[in-house]
Design a protein around this motif. Structure first.
Motif, PDB file in Angstrom:
ATOM      1  N   SER A 104       0.836  -1.056  -0.217  1.00  0.00           N
ATOM      2  CA  SER A 104      -0.062   0.052  -0.076  1.00  0.00           C
ATOM      3  C   SER A 104       0.847   1.281   0.109  1.00  0.00           C
ATOM      4  O   SER A 104       0.555   2.281  -0.356  1.00  0.00           O
ATOM      5  CB  SER A 104      -0.996  -0.156   1.198  1.00  0.00           C
ATOM      6  N   ARG A 105       2.005   1.204   0.722  1.00  0.00           N
ATOM      7  CA  ARG A 105       3.066   2.360   0.563  1.00  0.00           C
ATOM      8  C   ARG A 105       4.387   1.617   0.001  1.00  0.00           C
ATOM      9  O   ARG A 105       4.654   0.562   0.467  1.00  0.00           O
ATOM     10  CB  ARG A 105       3.155   3.038   1.826  1.00  0.00           C
ATOM     11  N   ILE A 106       5.276   2.546  -0.541  1.00  0.00           N
ATOM     12  CA  ILE A 106       6.443   2.233  -1.086  1.00  0.00           C
ATOM     13  C   ILE A 106       7.569   3.190  -0.621  1.00  0.00           C
ATOM     14  O   ILE A 106       7.574   4.303  -0.640  1.00  0.00           O
ATOM     15  CB  ILE A 106       6.531   2.082  -2.769  1.00  0.00           C
ATOM     16  N   GLY A 107       8.563   2.423  -0.321  1.00  0.00           N
ATOM     17  CA  GLY A 107      10.019   3.551   0.075  1.00  0.00           C
ATOM     18  C   GLY A 107      10.983   2.888  -0.744  1.00  0.00           C
ATOM     19  O   GLY A 107      11.329   1.811  -1.084  1.00  0.00           O
ATOM     20  N   VAL A 108      11.798   3.910  -1.255  1.00  0.00           N
ATOM     21  CA  VAL A 108      12.900   3.523  -2.363  1.00  0.00           C
ATOM     22  C   VAL A 108      14.184   4.110  -1.927  1.00  0.00           C
ATOM     23  O   VAL A 108      14.315   5.202  -1.273  1.00  0.00           O
ATOM     24  CB  VAL A 108      12.602   4.367  -3.669  1.00  0.00           C
ATOM     25  N   MET A 109      14.839   3.180  -1.588  1.00  0.00           N
ATOM     26  CA  MET A 109      16.208   3.147  -0.918  1.00  0.00           C
ATOM     27  C   MET A 109      17.364   3.385  -1.979  1.00  0.00           C
ATOM     28  O   MET A 109      17.387   2.481  -2.957  1.00  0.00           O
ATOM     29  CB  MET A 109      16.417   2.094  -0.041  1.00  0.00           C
ATOM     30  N   TYR A 110      18.474   3.946  -1.733  1.00  0.00           N
ATOM     31  CA  TYR A 110      19.733   3.936  -2.395  1.00  0.00           C
ATOM     32  C   TYR A 110      20.936   4.247  -1.580  1.00  0.00           C
ATOM     33  O   TYR A 110      20.816   5.228  -0.850  1.00  0.00           O
ATOM     34  CB  TYR A 110      19.709   5.305  -3.255  1.00  0.00           C
ATOM     35  N   LEU A 111      21.786   3.412  -1.525  1.00  0.00           N
ATOM     36  CA  LEU A 111      23.081   3.578  -0.922  1.00  0.00           C
ATOM     37  C   LEU A 111      22.876   3.901   0.778  1.00  0.00           C
ATOM     38  O   LEU A 111      23.548   4.712   1.398  1.00  0.00           O
ATOM     39  CB  LEU A 111      23.953   4.647  -1.592  1.00  0.00           C
ATOM     40  N   GLY A 112      21.747   3.322   1.323  1.00  0.00           N
ATOM     41  CA  GLY A 112      21.760   3.179   2.709  1.00  0.00           C
ATOM     42  C   GLY A 112      20.710   4.487   3.061  1.00  0.00           C
ATOM     43  O   GLY A 112      20.126   4.518   4.324  1.00  0.00           O
ATOM     44  N   SER A 113      20.225   5.236   2.074  1.00  0.00           N
ATOM     45  CA  SER A 113      19.314   6.359   2.507  1.00  0.00           C
ATOM     46  C   SER A 113      17.879   6.279   1.798  1.00  0.00           C
ATOM     47  O   SER A 113      17.767   5.592   0.503  1.00  0.00           O
ATOM     48  CB  SER A 113      19.935   7.707   2.003  1.00  0.00           C
ATOM     49  N   MET A 114      16.924   6.803   2.310  1.00  0.00           N
ATOM     50  CA  MET A 114      15.602   6.721   1.517  1.00  0.00           C
ATOM     51  C   MET A 114      15.537   8.109   0.747  1.00  0.00           C
ATOM     52  O   MET A 114      15.856   9.166   0.943  1.00  0.00           O
ATOM     53  CB  MET A 114      14.700   7.086   2.521  1.00  0.00           C
ATOM     54  N   MET A 115      15.278   7.666  -0.600  1.00  0.00           N
ATOM     55  CA  MET A 115      15.216   8.600  -1.629  1.00  0.00           C
ATOM     56  C   MET A 115      13.594   9.248  -1.785  1.00  0.00           C
ATOM     57  O   MET A 115      13.363  10.421  -1.989  1.00  0.00           O
ATOM     58  CB  MET A 115      15.606   7.934  -2.965  1.00  0.00           C
ATOM     59  N   GLU A 116      12.772   8.323  -1.719  1.00  0.00           N
ATOM     60  CA  GLU A 116      11.442   8.808  -1.990  1.00  0.00           C
ATOM     61  C   GLU A 116      10.510   7.728  -1.083  1.00  0.00           C
ATOM     62  O   GLU A 116      10.618   6.536  -1.171  1.00  0.00           O
ATOM     63  CB  GLU A 116      10.955   8.610  -3.268  1.00  0.00           C
ATOM     64  N   THR A 117       9.353   8.367  -0.563  1.00  0.00           N
ATOM     65  CA  THR A 117       8.017   7.486   0.066  1.00  0.00           C
ATOM     66  C   THR A 117       6.608   7.918  -0.710  1.00  0.00           C
ATOM     67  O   THR A 117       6.720   9.336  -0.686  1.00  0.00           O
ATOM     68  CB  THR A 117       8.098   7.259   1.416  1.00  0.00           C
ATOM     69  N   ALA A 141       6.496  16.537  -0.616  1.00  0.00           N
ATOM     70  CA  ALA A 141       6.049  17.206  -1.743  1.00  0.00           C
ATOM     71  C   ALA A 141       4.439  17.611  -2.013  1.00  0.00           C
ATOM     72  O   ALA A 141       4.104  17.899  -2.976  1.00  0.00           O
ATOM     73  CB  ALA A 141       6.800  16.535  -2.920  1.00  0.00           C
ATOM     74  N   GLY A 142       3.622  16.946  -0.815  1.00  0.00           N
ATOM     75  CA  GLY A 142       2.245  17.213  -1.163  1.00  0.00           C
ATOM     76  C   GLY A 142       1.646  15.851  -1.092  1.00  0.00           C
ATOM     77  O   GLY A 142       2.080  14.920  -1.923  1.00  0.00           O
ATOM     78  N   GLY A 143       0.483  15.650  -0.301  1.00  0.00           N
ATOM     79  CA  GLY A 143      -0.036  14.458  -0.166  1.00  0.00           C
ATOM     80  C   GLY A 143       0.632  13.365   0.353  1.00  0.00           C
ATOM     81  O   GLY A 143       0.705  12.169  -0.113  1.00  0.00           O
ATOM     82  N   ASN A 144       1.383  13.736   1.392  1.00  0.00           N
ATOM     83  CA  ASN A 144       2.411  12.561   1.789  1.00  0.00           C
ATOM     84  C   ASN A 144       3.141  11.790   0.889  1.00  0.00           C
ATOM     85  O   ASN A 144       3.567  10.630   1.426  1.00  0.00           O
ATOM     86  CB  ASN A 144       1.231  11.579   2.834  1.00  0.00           C
ATOM     87  N   HIS A 145       3.626  12.806  -0.022  1.00  0.00           N
ATOM     88  CA  HIS A 145       4.709  12.232  -0.976  1.00  0.00           C
ATOM     89  C   HIS A 145       5.834  12.820  -0.447  1.00  0.00           C
ATOM     90  O   HIS A 145       6.105  13.959  -0.892  1.00  0.00           O
ATOM     91  CB  HIS A 145       4.285  12.514  -2.310  1.00  0.00           C
ATOM     92  N   TYR A 146       6.980  11.898   0.026  1.00  0.00           N
ATOM     93  CA  TYR A 146       8.147  12.514   0.601  1.00  0.00           C
ATOM     94  C   TYR A 146       9.348  12.209  -0.450  1.00  0.00           C
ATOM     95  O   TYR A 146       9.446  11.207  -1.077  1.00  0.00           O
ATOM     96  CB  TYR A 146       8.503  12.075   2.091  1.00  0.00           C
ATOM     97  N   VAL A 147      10.089  12.999  -0.733  1.00  0.00           N
ATOM     98  CA  VAL A 147      11.410  13.028  -1.331  1.00  0.00           C
ATOM     99  C   VAL A 147      12.528  13.832  -1.420  1.00  0.00           C
ATOM    100  O   VAL A 147      12.374  14.751  -0.477  1.00  0.00           O
ATOM    101  CB  VAL A 147      11.011  13.491  -3.154  1.00  0.00           C
ATOM    102  N   SER A 163       2.366   6.637  -1.432  1.00  0.00           N
ATOM    103  CA  SER A 163       1.658   5.600  -1.519  1.00  0.00           C
ATOM    104  C   SER A 163       1.663   4.712  -3.058  1.00  0.00           C
ATOM    105  O   SER A 163       2.294   5.333  -3.794  1.00  0.00           O
ATOM    106  CB  SER A 163       0.108   6.153  -1.573  1.00  0.00           C
ATOM    107  N   ARG A 164       1.150   3.638  -3.071  1.00  0.00           N
ATOM    108  CA  ARG A 164       1.682   2.828  -4.061  1.00  0.00           C
ATOM    109  C   ARG A 164       1.153   3.603  -5.724  1.00  0.00           C
ATOM    110  O   ARG A 164       1.785   3.836  -6.540  1.00  0.00           O
ATOM    111  CB  ARG A 164       0.901   1.410  -4.212  1.00  0.00           C
ATOM    112  N   ASP A 165      -0.063   4.043  -5.400  1.00  0.00           N
ATOM    113  CA  ASP A 165      -0.732   4.545  -6.817  1.00  0.00           C
ATOM    114  C   ASP A 165      -0.078   5.932  -7.009  1.00  0.00           C
ATOM    115  O   ASP A 165       0.236   6.127  -8.237  1.00  0.00           O
ATOM    116  CB  ASP A 165      -2.326   4.801  -6.473  1.00  0.00           C
ATOM    117  N   GLU A 166       0.241   6.697  -5.937  1.00  0.00           N
ATOM    118  CA  GLU A 166       1.039   7.869  -6.162  1.00  0.00           C
ATOM    119  C   GLU A 166       2.435   7.783  -6.826  1.00  0.00           C
ATOM    120  O   GLU A 166       2.910   8.514  -7.759  1.00  0.00           O
ATOM    121  CB  GLU A 166       1.207   8.833  -4.804  1.00  0.00           C
ATOM    122  N   LEU A 167       3.209   6.840  -6.086  1.00  0.00           N
ATOM    123  CA  LEU A 167       4.472   6.672  -6.594  1.00  0.00           C
ATOM    124  C   LEU A 167       4.582   6.103  -8.067  1.00  0.00           C
ATOM    125  O   LEU A 167       5.461   6.589  -8.813  1.00  0.00           O
ATOM    126  CB  LEU A 167       5.132   5.445  -5.600  1.00  0.00           C
TER     127      LEU A 167
END
Length: 321
Positions: free
Chosen positions: A224-237, A310-316, A239-243
């Motif tokens: 239902s939600r997704i977090g994208v990791m790169y080299l140990g850090s979170m790049m973006e999180t 970035a709006g709507g619980n979309h973090y980057v 909801s699935r549909d928003e991502l």
């Protein structure tokens, strides 16, 4: 909103690099570098990224299979790292791990029924005479038959072994399951069966998943939600549909461009990243992704981007957003 089942706040896990006759620490591998995640009861959070991004280390550090360097991990408001070994042992049944390779996680000399029921006896959850009945019940819920209980791991297919791994986690009646690449070693058709099993078990048992994967097409069907990791850090999180509808980070866009399109006519621009993922022992300054980012500017090389909404619980975490 109900109380969070799992809270990961600014989690860090560094592994020391030893060298010389005196075995001195000469550096650190920053496997997990300031990760924060919150899971609500019944939610499935997908953690994705390339191999070496630190996803599996997050899962193991959350369960205290390896000790943290900094940050905090809370289960139902309880700080897991403040607990003694005995107190943590009492919580173990409620937090279970499903491994990537089901065969290597099973003892080839132990029958499946004993491997699944061992934890019940170890934690004293049921009397010895009721273990077999409980094991047969959980095997049935995972799509296996009662006669499988007396077989050895080598007598099963890869998909069946993963069902056994799921049953071993479920038998303790957990609230939280951390699934570490549970379908990556399986054929595509078997992957679909296991994903459907995860869904069914979540509906019937109210489970919460931290689902670790490098395959976005798998994560799309389950999380239902997704977090994208790169080299140990979170790049973006998000909801699935928003991502999937509106990816903001260049790294997320590159990962999504590699997902196969079900309809051939719907062409998707393929973004090929240059170079290799840097070493976590010597990560780049500023934004860790700037060495491979086609849009990098001078500020990307100098300043670490703030992880912001970035709006709507979309973090980057990107200077370009």
């Amino acid at each position: 909103m109900s109380e969070a089942l799992l809270e990961i706040n600014h989690l860090k896990k560094y592994f020391p690099i030893k060298s010389g006759l005196l075995n001195r620490t000469v550096g650190q591998v920053k496997a997990v570098d300031d990760i924060s995640i919150t899971l609500q009861p019944g939610e499935t959070f997908g953690l994705v990224g390339e191999s070496g991004s630190g996803k599996s280390t997050v899962g193991r550090t959350v369960l205290r299979l390896t000790e943290k360097t900094a940050g905090e991990v809370k289960y139902k408001g309880i700080d897991l790292y403040s607990l003694s070994a005995q107190e943590l042992r009492k919580l173990r049944p409620k937090m279970q791990l499903i491994f990537q390779d089901p065969y290597s996680s099973l003892n080839p000399r132990v029958r499946v029924g004993d491997a699944i029921g061992e934890a019940l006896l170890d934690h004293g959850l049921v009397p010895g005479g009721e273990v077999r009945e409980r094991v047969e019940e959980v095997l049935a819920s995972c799509g296996l038959s009662s006669y499988h209980i007396d077989r050895f791991p080598h007598e099963f297919s890869g998909g069946q072994r993963q069902r056994i791994g799921i049953a071993r986690a479920l038998v303790l009646n957990p609230d939280l399951i951390i699934a570490d690449e549970p379908v990556s070693a399986l054929d595509v058709s078997i992957q679909a069966q296991i994903i459907n099993l995860f869904r069914k078990l979540q509906e019937t048992r109210g489970l919460t998943y931290l689902f670790i994967s490098h395959d976005l097409s798998v994560v799309e069907h389950l999380c239902s939600r997704i977090g994208v990791m790169y080299l140990g850090s979170m790049m973006e999180t998000a909801s699935r549909d928003e991502l999937f509808r509106n990816p903001l980070h260049p790294y997320t866009k590159a990962l999504l461009s590699a997902v196969p399109v079900p309809i051939p006519k719907l062409k998707r621009e393929r973004i090929v990243l240059k170079g290799d993922i840097p070493s976590p022992a010597n990560p780049p300054s500023g934004c860790k992704f700037h060495t491979r980012c086609p849009y990098a500017t001078d500020i990307c090389k100098e300043e670490v981007p703030e992880f912001r909404d970035a709006g709507g619980n979309h973090y980057v975490a990107c200077h370009l957003v």
